[in-house]
Design a protein around this motif. Sequence first.
Motif, PDB file in Angstrom:
ATOM      1  N   MET A   1       1.044  -1.639   0.020  1.00 44.32           N
ATOM      2  CA  MET A   1      -0.091  -0.246   0.269  1.00 44.32           C
ATOM      3  C   MET A   1       0.782   0.950  -0.145  1.00 44.32           C
ATOM      4  SD  MET A   1      -2.939  -1.168   0.169  1.00 44.32           S
ATOM      5  CE  MET A   1      -3.659  -0.573   0.374  1.00 44.32           C
ATOM      6  N   ASN A   2       0.499   1.858  -1.030  1.00 42.02           N
ATOM      7  CA  ASN A   2       1.186   3.089  -0.648  1.00 42.02           C
ATOM      8  C   ASN A   2       0.437   4.166   0.595  1.00 42.02           C
ATOM      9  OD1 ASN A   2       2.225   3.018  -3.721  1.00 42.02           O
ATOM     10  ND2 ASN A   2       0.048   4.163  -4.198  1.00 42.02           N
ATOM     11  N   GLU A   3       0.006   4.058   1.437  1.00 45.01           N
ATOM     12  CA  GLU A   3       0.259   4.924   2.024  1.00 45.01           C
ATOM     13  C   GLU A   3      -0.636   4.056   3.832  1.00 45.01           C
ATOM     14  OE1 GLU A   3      -0.355   8.640   5.209  1.00 45.01           O
ATOM     15  OE2 GLU A   3       0.742   7.401   3.972  1.00 45.01           O
ATOM     16  N   SER A   4      -0.323   3.960   4.782  1.00 44.45           N
ATOM     17  CA  SER A   4      -1.137   3.044   5.806  1.00 44.45           C
ATOM     18  C   SER A   4      -1.067   3.713   7.374  1.00 44.45           C
ATOM     19  CB  SER A   4      -0.696   1.568   6.400  1.00 44.45           C
ATOM     20  OG  SER A   4      -1.053   1.700   7.426  1.00 44.45           O
ATOM     21  N   ARG A   5      -2.260   5.026   7.475  1.00 41.61           N
ATOM     22  CA  ARG A   5      -1.660   5.722   9.037  1.00 41.61           C
ATOM     23  C   ARG A   5      -2.196   4.246  10.324  1.00 41.61           C
ATOM     24  NH1 ARG A   5      -2.660  10.513   7.859  1.00 41.61           N
ATOM     25  NH2 ARG A   5      -3.681  11.259   9.652  1.00 41.61           N
ATOM     26  N   HIS A   6      -1.813   3.312  10.131  1.00 45.40           N
ATOM     27  CA  HIS A   6      -2.330   2.848  11.713  1.00 45.40           C
ATOM     28  C   HIS A   6      -1.361   1.205  11.369  1.00 45.40           C
ATOM     29  CE1 HIS A   6      -4.637   0.448   9.014  1.00 45.40           C
ATOM     30  NE2 HIS A   6      -4.183  -0.826   9.805  1.00 45.40           N
ATOM     31  N   ILE A   7      -1.397   0.435  13.001  1.00 46.59           N
ATOM     32  CA  ILE A   7      -0.352  -0.485  12.903  1.00 46.59           C
ATOM     33  C   ILE A   7      -1.333  -1.657  13.556  1.00 46.59           C
ATOM     34  CG2 ILE A   7       1.359   1.220  13.129  1.00 46.59           C
ATOM     35  CD1 ILE A   7       1.438   0.097  16.614  1.00 46.59           C
ATOM     36  N   ALA A   8      -1.142  -3.184  13.337  1.00 43.41           N
ATOM     37  CA  ALA A   8      -1.834  -3.837  14.054  1.00 43.41           C
ATOM     38  C   ALA A   8      -1.348  -4.584  15.140  1.00 43.41           C
ATOM     39  CB  ALA A   8      -1.912  -4.942  13.464  1.00 43.41           C
ATOM     40  N   VAL A   9      -1.952  -4.489  16.408  1.00 45.02           N
ATOM     41  CA  VAL A   9      -0.797  -4.862  17.826  1.00 45.02           C
ATOM     42  C   VAL A   9      -1.909  -6.541  18.342  1.00 45.02           C
ATOM     43  CG1 VAL A   9      -0.668  -4.743  20.076  1.00 45.02           C
ATOM     44  CG2 VAL A   9      -0.449  -2.759  18.205  1.00 45.02           C
TER      45      VAL A   9
END
Length: 793
Positions: free
Chosen positions: A347-355
């Motif tokens: 993805m060009n952009e991701s504004r979150h992380i997975a935890v």
Amino acid sequence: MAEAHQAVAFQFTVTPDGIDLHLCHEALRQIYLSGLHSWKKRFIRFKNGVMTGVYPGSPSGLLVVLVGYMSTTKYAKIDPSLGIFTKLSTHIPISKYVTEEGQRIVGGVLVGTGLWITVTFVMRNILKCLLSWHGWMFSRHGSLSLKTKIWLVLVKLFSGPKPMLYSFQSSLPRLPVPPVKDTVRRYLESARPLMDDEQYKRMEGLAKDFEKNLGPKLQWYLKLKSWWTSNYVSDWWEEYIYLRGRGPIMVNSNYYAMDFLYVIPTSLQAARAGNSIHAIMMYRRKLDRAQIKPLMVLNTIPMCSSQYERMFNTSRVPGVEAGRASPMSLHFAILTRFLDANVLQHMNESRHIAVFHKGRFYKVWMFYDGRLLLPREIEQQIERILVDKSEPQPGEELLAALTAGDRVPWAKARSQFFSRGKNKQSLDAVEKAAFFVTLDDTEQRYEPNNPVQSLDSYAKSLLHGKCYDRWFDKSFNLIVFKNGTMGLNAEHSWADAPVVGHLWEHVLSSDPVRLGYTEDGHCKGNPHPNLPGPQRLQWDIPEECQTVINSSLKVAQTLADDVDMHIFPFSDFGKGLIKKCKTSPDGFIQIALQLAHFRDKGKFCLTYEASMTRLFREGRTETVRSCTTQTCDFVRAMMNEKATREEKLKLLKVAAEKHQDLYRLAMTGHGIDRHLFCLYLVSKYLGEDSAFLKEVLSEPWRLSTSQTPLQQVDLFDLKRHPEYVTSGGGFGPVADDGYGVSYIILGEDLINFHISSKHSSPETDSHRFGSNIKQAMLDILELFQLDNKANNK
């Protein structure tokens, strides 16, 4: 866990009096700030694209050329358009629309821009020609010839000022295709010490037949590909060695990186996660803006940066064959078993992380109020997850085991159970996250009172964990343990270890020094009073899917339980003392590994040492076949009690020089294995069988080795702070009856070794091999009698 009213920008209800509209101004504000952030990022990417596209030229250079050209033509009273408008005016009435002064200016700008483009094009191609020369690699260590010095000056002259990460990409040369004759000759040379006379004579016959008949035909196709593509190896290497594997990528492919060896900056899990996550996101910001300096050899010669592009927002997605027939069946023992249609989703952009924590998945936004969250705010989010007492949903706790087992069951389950509804939304949140974070509920660290068991346990936890608490498909997992220790687990297909190592060095150097902690161990700063909490991901996993998950977990646990890991810091001496022996540290260690292996198994074996080919565009790795005739002669001398020290020393120097030559050839595009690999692929595409290529690619690598280089030495002051050293990283065993060895040279006095093998093999024992490595290192150093030389002085 997030506030419901913050999830939507407006609500409306229909009443007898009409529509009652309720706007949520905070939500609208966040939408505005998100849009503003997105457009800023697009502008930065566009600007960087322009800057990279014109490199080694620059917009300021264009301005200088235009001003200089206009001034020169005005002083010399020359038409700046060089008569262009005069010729055009005979066909077009230009004077009606543009004044004479305007024609002069426009003409000057056009001709000046053309001159600037020409100069830039010439500089770029001259730089490309300069970078195609690799004679500097073959200079004696520690000395540069006059020719090399002149060449370095020219490279600096044509490189341009202040390069960005991708500035040199269009100036890097293409990986050359070696002549078939040279590759066959080098292969036979590498195979000689591993075969008896009869075996070698047979292989020599197969090789000569291939060189004369089928080889030239296959070579023609490879040369055609090398002219057409940026790199004739990399795309096939990624697809057939990584993405088409059906076996588990856990242990077999993924690798790990460790934390500081002797210190933990804070024992608070949330605080350590806060600083490290923020440092990683700051690295991503630099990466997006191309502000990371390209890796340069001798601070002058650029290396390819293409692998950085998919570091973040990337996940490996499994696929079933989907009707795509395989052109081949690789017997290459590094990774693959069979074939499927995996892809890398970026993805060009991701504004979150997975935890992940205690069987539950969360989506954590990394931006608020149009800015990146600060370390203390990220710690605040992690604390909310740690205190959450909710139970995992059915099937959720073991879900990630799908990424640890065989690829086909995971691909089918993904298509059947995760293609719609809440499962698809939650899976998208994981796969499209910037990266994955595991808040591990175990404690790991180096314990001085129990160094062997503590480090072995730490390595196994990073390599495979519980088999269901890492999302092995993500480009990398950040793992933060309960006591504040941390590490990485990285997926291999998108990039090689030095690229991940570059990120990890930035994180480790930022964490305790630049970001720091308060006296009570928290991140610096204050919690945010209005920060929305993490979002708990929702799953609806049926029992049929849970059966597949349990099956994958069983496969993964069998694989993980079989891994025999041993990590030990070798502190008797380091590269400082090795350099006094006037020997390459890498060559010294590789020869020690050969001696240790012979003592361990009583025989020699085909040995894989990874080297980089990033001097070329889109270069990845090449193999150095470290088990040479010269090295075997030295090892036999070491095992011979009648051999004198002088004889052993002479053979050692010959073996070390041979190893260095092989390493140079591999780095400069004249290795053996990638060329043979691509020739084999072409033969399968053409439907041609080659007994020679089939045998070569079916030979097992029973000793697979790799050095983890410390690339940003300036970030670590190991003289003043020797405690801030990482233990490097490692990988699983390549062959069922072989060893995997990774090592990192730290400072002048420390070398850390990571050894892996399988308990199920009666031939291997990682701890036994570790003892043999240590003794081999000491025995080789003893040959130089450095203490005696010091006493004589």
